[in-house]
Design a protein around this motif. Structure first.
Motif, mmCIF file in Angstrom:
data_model
loop_
_atom_site.group_PDB
_atom_site.id
_atom_site.type_symbol
_atom_site.label_atom_id
_atom_site.label_comp_id
_atom_site.label_asym_id
_atom_site.label_seq_id
_atom_site.Cartn_x
_atom_site.Cartn_y
_atom_site.Cartn_z
ATOM 1 N N ALA A 153 0.826 -1.205 0.000
ATOM 2 C CA ALA A 153 0.000 0.000 0.000
ATOM 3 C C ALA A 153 0.863 1.259 0.000
ATOM 4 C CB ALA A 153 -0.924 -0.004 1.218
ATOM 5 N N LEU A 154 1.938 1.238 0.777
ATOM 6 C CA LEU A 154 2.842 2.387 0.821
ATOM 7 C C LEU A 154 3.477 2.624 -0.545
ATOM 8 C CD1 LEU A 154 4.114 4.497 2.727
ATOM 9 C CD2 LEU A 154 5.944 2.858 3.171
ATOM 10 N N ALA A 155 3.922 1.546 -1.193
ATOM 11 C CA ALA A 155 4.551 1.684 -2.508
ATOM 12 C C ALA A 155 3.544 2.137 -3.559
ATOM 13 C CB ALA A 155 5.179 0.355 -2.920
ATOM 14 N N ALA A 156 2.349 1.543 -3.573
ATOM 15 C CA ALA A 156 1.341 1.904 -4.572
ATOM 16 C C ALA A 156 0.972 3.378 -4.473
ATOM 17 C CB ALA A 156 0.096 1.032 -4.391
ATOM 18 N N THR A 157 0.763 3.868 -3.269
ATOM 19 C CA THR A 157 0.394 5.274 -3.095
ATOM 20 C C THR A 157 1.552 6.182 -3.472
ATOM 21 O OG1 THR A 157 -1.026 4.554 -1.271
ATOM 22 C CG2 THR A 157 -0.603 6.912 -1.458
ATOM 23 N N GLY A 158 2.772 5.767 -3.193
ATOM 24 C CA GLY A 158 3.928 6.555 -3.601
ATOM 25 C C GLY A 158 4.054 6.666 -5.111
ATOM 26 N N TRP A 159 3.786 5.583 -5.826
ATOM 27 C CA TRP A 159 3.839 5.637 -7.290
ATOM 28 C C TRP A 159 2.781 6.584 -7.837
ATOM 29 C CZ3 TRP A 159 7.935 4.337 -9.738
ATOM 30 C CH2 TRP A 159 8.712 3.234 -9.357
ATOM 31 N N VAL A 160 1.584 6.564 -7.257
ATOM 32 C CA VAL A 160 0.527 7.466 -7.721
ATOM 33 C C VAL A 160 0.857 8.912 -7.390
ATOM 34 C CG1 VAL A 160 -1.907 8.085 -7.391
ATOM 35 C CG2 VAL A 160 -1.251 5.693 -7.594
ATOM 36 N N ALA A 161 1.524 9.131 -6.257
ATOM 37 C CA ALA A 161 1.845 10.500 -5.838
ATOM 38 C C ALA A 161 2.963 11.128 -6.646
ATOM 39 C CB ALA A 161 2.219 10.500 -4.350
ATOM 40 N N GLY A 167 3.711 13.312 -18.928
ATOM 41 C CA GLY A 167 2.329 12.903 -19.082
ATOM 42 C C GLY A 167 2.120 11.429 -19.344
ATOM 43 N N THR A 168 3.173 10.642 -19.521
ATOM 44 C CA THR A 168 2.983 9.224 -19.812
ATOM 45 C C THR A 168 2.943 8.398 -18.534
ATOM 46 O OG1 THR A 168 5.378 8.948 -20.084
ATOM 47 C CG2 THR A 168 4.079 9.435 -22.060
ATOM 48 N N GLY A 169 3.965 8.495 -17.732
ATOM 49 C CA GLY A 169 3.973 7.797 -16.458
ATOM 50 C C GLY A 169 3.962 6.287 -16.581
ATOM 51 N N ARG A 170 4.698 5.728 -17.551
ATOM 52 C CA ARG A 170 4.706 4.273 -17.711
ATOM 53 C C ARG A 170 5.295 3.585 -16.489
ATOM 54 N NH1 ARG A 170 6.406 6.053 -22.883
ATOM 55 N NH2 ARG A 170 4.859 5.685 -24.511
ATOM 56 N N ARG A 171 6.407 4.133 -15.988
ATOM 57 C CA ARG A 171 7.029 3.514 -14.814
ATOM 58 C C ARG A 171 6.096 3.591 -13.617
ATOM 59 N NH1 ARG A 171 12.829 5.646 -12.995
ATOM 60 N NH2 ARG A 171 13.295 4.759 -15.049
ATOM 61 N N GLU A 172 5.440 4.738 -13.433
ATOM 62 C CA GLU A 172 4.511 4.900 -12.319
ATOM 63 C C GLU A 172 3.330 3.952 -12.449
ATOM 64 O OE1 GLU A 172 7.227 8.097 -12.168
ATOM 65 O OE2 GLU A 172 6.057 7.327 -13.852
ATOM 66 N N ALA A 173 2.835 3.781 -13.685
ATOM 67 C CA ALA A 173 1.704 2.879 -13.902
ATOM 68 C C ALA A 173 2.075 1.440 -13.572
ATOM 69 C CB ALA A 173 1.227 2.988 -15.354
ATOM 70 N N VAL A 174 3.225 1.002 -14.042
ATOM 71 C CA VAL A 174 3.660 -0.372 -13.772
ATOM 72 C C VAL A 174 3.890 -0.575 -12.277
ATOM 73 C CG1 VAL A 174 5.504 -2.050 -14.145
ATOM 74 C CG2 VAL A 174 4.631 -0.710 -16.068
ATOM 75 N N GLY A 175 4.546 0.393 -11.632
ATOM 76 C CA GLY A 175 4.814 0.276 -10.203
ATOM 77 C C GLY A 175 3.543 0.241 -9.379
ATOM 78 N N ALA A 176 2.600 1.141 -9.670
ATOM 79 C CA ALA A 176 1.350 1.191 -8.916
ATOM 80 C C ALA A 176 0.544 -0.077 -9.129
ATOM 81 C CB ALA A 176 0.538 2.416 -9.318
ATOM 82 N N GLY A 177 0.460 -0.546 -10.378
ATOM 83 C CA GLY A 177 -0.301 -1.760 -10.650
ATOM 84 C C GLY A 177 0.293 -2.979 -9.981
ATOM 85 N N ALA A 178 1.622 -3.096 -10.012
ATOM 86 C CA ALA A 178 2.279 -4.241 -9.382
ATOM 87 C C ALA A 178 2.080 -4.222 -7.866
ATOM 88 C CB ALA A 178 3.764 -4.244 -9.726
ATOM 89 N N ALA A 179 2.154 -3.036 -7.260
ATOM 90 C CA ALA A 179 1.985 -2.944 -5.810
ATOM 91 C C ALA A 179 0.564 -3.298 -5.391
ATOM 92 C CB ALA A 179 2.350 -1.537 -5.335
ATOM 93 N N VAL A 180 -0.442 -2.839 -6.150
ATOM 94 C CA VAL A 180 -1.823 -3.192 -5.836
ATOM 95 C C VAL A 180 -2.041 -4.689 -6.025
ATOM 96 C CG1 VAL A 180 -4.218 -2.930 -6.609
ATOM 97 C CG2 VAL A 180 -2.789 -0.917 -6.289
ATOM 98 N N ALA A 181 -1.427 -5.270 -7.060
ATOM 99 C CA ALA A 181 -1.550 -6.712 -7.283
ATOM 100 C C ALA A 181 -0.981 -7.491 -6.099
ATOM 101 C CB ALA A 181 -0.826 -7.106 -8.573
ATOM 102 N N LEU A 182 0.149 -7.047 -5.549
ATOM 103 C CA LEU A 182 0.740 -7.708 -4.382
ATOM 104 C C LEU A 182 -0.224 -7.678 -3.207
ATOM 105 C CD1 LEU A 182 3.142 -8.908 -2.741
ATOM 106 C CD2 LEU A 182 3.835 -6.548 -2.277
ATOM 107 N N VAL A 183 -0.817 -6.507 -2.936
ATOM 108 C CA VAL A 183 -1.743 -6.390 -1.811
ATOM 109 C C VAL A 183 -2.961 -7.284 -2.025
ATOM 110 C CG1 VAL A 183 -3.219 -4.802 -0.529
ATOM 111 C CG2 VAL A 183 -0.962 -4.049 -1.298
ATOM 112 N N ALA A 184 -3.523 -7.273 -3.236
ATOM 113 C CA ALA A 184 -4.705 -8.090 -3.513
ATOM 114 C C ALA A 184 -4.383 -9.578 -3.455
ATOM 115 C CB ALA A 184 -5.274 -7.731 -4.884
#
Length: 510
Positions: A153-161, A167-184
């Protein structure tokens, strides 16, 4: 007047130091991670055994016993995480060290994600507060999903922040998605309550409308929940049936005011169900009562340097992941709120740094020293609680180990089956399978258990003061540790030869 100009040779010229970039937060965060690791290895790991839930998760991947029954609310993420070690060894010490190393590294990584939006003092303060909490210290090396939900959760929120200039944010998108997947993957419900505010933030917040990140968050949630959902159809009759059964096991999900339960549990209760205890040590919950004020103060303080949106995102997401445990679940366990504590530590750190380390240049060293003292006092108080929790855990482990040893000496040795009170952890320590005829882990019937006893050594455990079920009548009773009439378990042991003899005797004509 003649003035002689003295020419300065190169060696005598003033040398201007080249511009150097600040060191950044990594050395500080690495030191924090090492301190977190050392505290786990020194305070928590030595002599520790696996708790009830841990034996269920570890047994799915190997360990000391066959897989225990896997009930509807559980997810297999932590079993996947421990499988590299559990498949090779049954050593609890090796497993603990492995998880302590992983959690310390993950703490550094999750905090490092925030480096582009938070200054080093705030990052270190947030990490020190969260890592110093007794539930974080106790469960950092545990085979439990909650600390990994917190770090994810800490990592996912950090990637979104993080800002995305192009304007692309590919790294942020991959990081946030992977972190949410781990939590789920660890806890599907936690993944939902984490993804919800983050998706809203990237959908409606001005300057943060990023469809790619939003899609990654949703995809991560679906991917993380996929194993749990698939198992719902293969074992529980569908997703709706599994959700219904999971709600039953958790006491029914609905309006339940559990805030006071969580406050009382901070005295050192790993599980408070039902939480009808008194206020054993109100001082242990003082920091939690102050937390809302410190979080609000942090959001306000972060506005001046332009980090108000970041602090608000962390606070809102932290409240979202805390909501079900505070108001929908009718009991408390401090580990449930670890994701919330991890996220709320960000605005809390903003508040503390603003109060103690944002003074004038002349006072800044004194403010930093005062902030260090505050964190040291916090850690000291938490270490006192975790020491108590560790002692209770060791006593429980010793009791289960002694009972398992007594059963082994009575002939209940692998392959074997144990049922009854506390059968799940005791069976793990004895190297047996656990099978229950009632309750949350019901996986067999009395008739099937009697049939099993014809082939493998079987034991039924009866709690102190409780009467055995009728079908256990006539079985050999074994008094189990601690061995006094007040608190001794009784084990009704059935060995295959004895069971077969009784079956033949019952079939003979009289």
């Amino acid at each position: 007047m003649h003035v002689t100009r003295v020419r300065t040779t190169a060696p005598e010229q003033a040398v201007t130091a080249p511009h150097t970039r600040p060191a950044g937060p990594l050395p500080w965060l690495t030191a924090l991670g090492l301190a977190f690791l050392v505290l786990q290895l020194v305070v928590v790991v030595p002599g520790s055994g696996l708790g009830w839930d841990e034996t269920v998760y570890v047994s799915q991947a190997g360990g000391n016993a066959p897989p225990a029954f896997f009930s509807a609310p559980r997810a297999r993420g932590i079993s996947y995480l421990v499988s590299p070690v559990a498949a090779l060894t049954a050593s609890t010490a090796v497993l603990r060290i492995y998880l302590a190393l992983l959690s310390a590294a993950a703490l550094v990584g999750a905090l490092y994600v925030w480096r582009k939006v938070l200054p080093t003092p705030v990052l270190v303060c947030a990490g020190a507060f969260f890592a110093g909490l007794w539930p974080t210290l106790f469960y950092g090396s545990a085979a439990m999903p909650n600390p990994w939900c917190a770090l994810g959760a800490l990592a996912a929120t950090g990637w979104v922040a993080r800002p995305v200039p192009d304007g692309t944010g590919r790294r942020e998108a991959v990081g946030a998605g992977a972190a949410v997947a781990l939590v789920a993957l660890m806890r599907p419900a936690d993944g939902f309550w984490l993804a919800l505010p983050l998706v809203l933030a990237v959908s409606v917040s001005p300057g943060r409308r990023r469809p790619g990140v939003r899609a990654a968050l949703v995809a991560g949630l679906i991917a993380g929940c996929a194993p749990w959902t698939a198992e719902a159809y293969t074992r529980f009759g569908g997703l709706g049936a599994r959700l219904h059964r999971a709600g039953e096991i958790q006491g029914g999900l609905g309006w339940n005011m559990a805030v006071d339960d969580h406050l009382r549990a901070l005295a050192g209760r790993t599980l408070c169900r039902p939480c009808d205890i008194g206020w054993e040590s109100p001082g242990t919950a003082l920091w939690l009562t102050l937390l809302p004020l410190l979080v609000i103060g942090g959001v306000v303080a972060a506005r001046r340097p332009g980090r108000g949106t970041v602090a608000l995102l962390a606070a809102g997401t932290g409240l979202s992941v805390a909501l079900p445990y505070l108001f929908l679940v009718g009991y408390a366990a401090p580990r449930f709120l670890l994701p919330a504590y991890a996220l709320l530590s960000v605005p809390l750190a903003e508040c503390l740094v603003h109060l103690f380390a944002r003074a004038s240049n002349a006072r800044r060293p004194g403010g930093a020293a005062l902030l260090t003292l505050v964190l040291a006092a916090h850690l000291t108080a938490q270490l006192l609680v975790v020491s108590h929790v560790v002692r209770v855990s060791h006593a429980t482990t010793a009791r289960f180990t002694a009972i398992a040893g007594a059963l082994n000496r009575s002939g209940v040795r692998p392959p074997c089956v144990i049922s009854g009170t506390d059968a799940v952890p005791i069976a793990y320590y004895a190297g047996c399978a656990s099978r229950q005829t009632a309750g949350h882990d019901a996986s067999t019937t009395p008739a099937a258990l009697r049939k099993t006893a014809l082939h493998v050594p079987t034991a039924l455990l009866v709690a102190p003061g409780a009467a055995p079920p009728p079908w256990a009548g006539g079985r050999r009773a074994v008094l189990l540790p601690p061995g006094n009439s007040v608190s001794a378990y009784r084990g009704y042991v059935v060995l295959p030869a004895v069971a077969a003899d009784r079956t033949d005797l019952a079939r003979r004509p009289r």
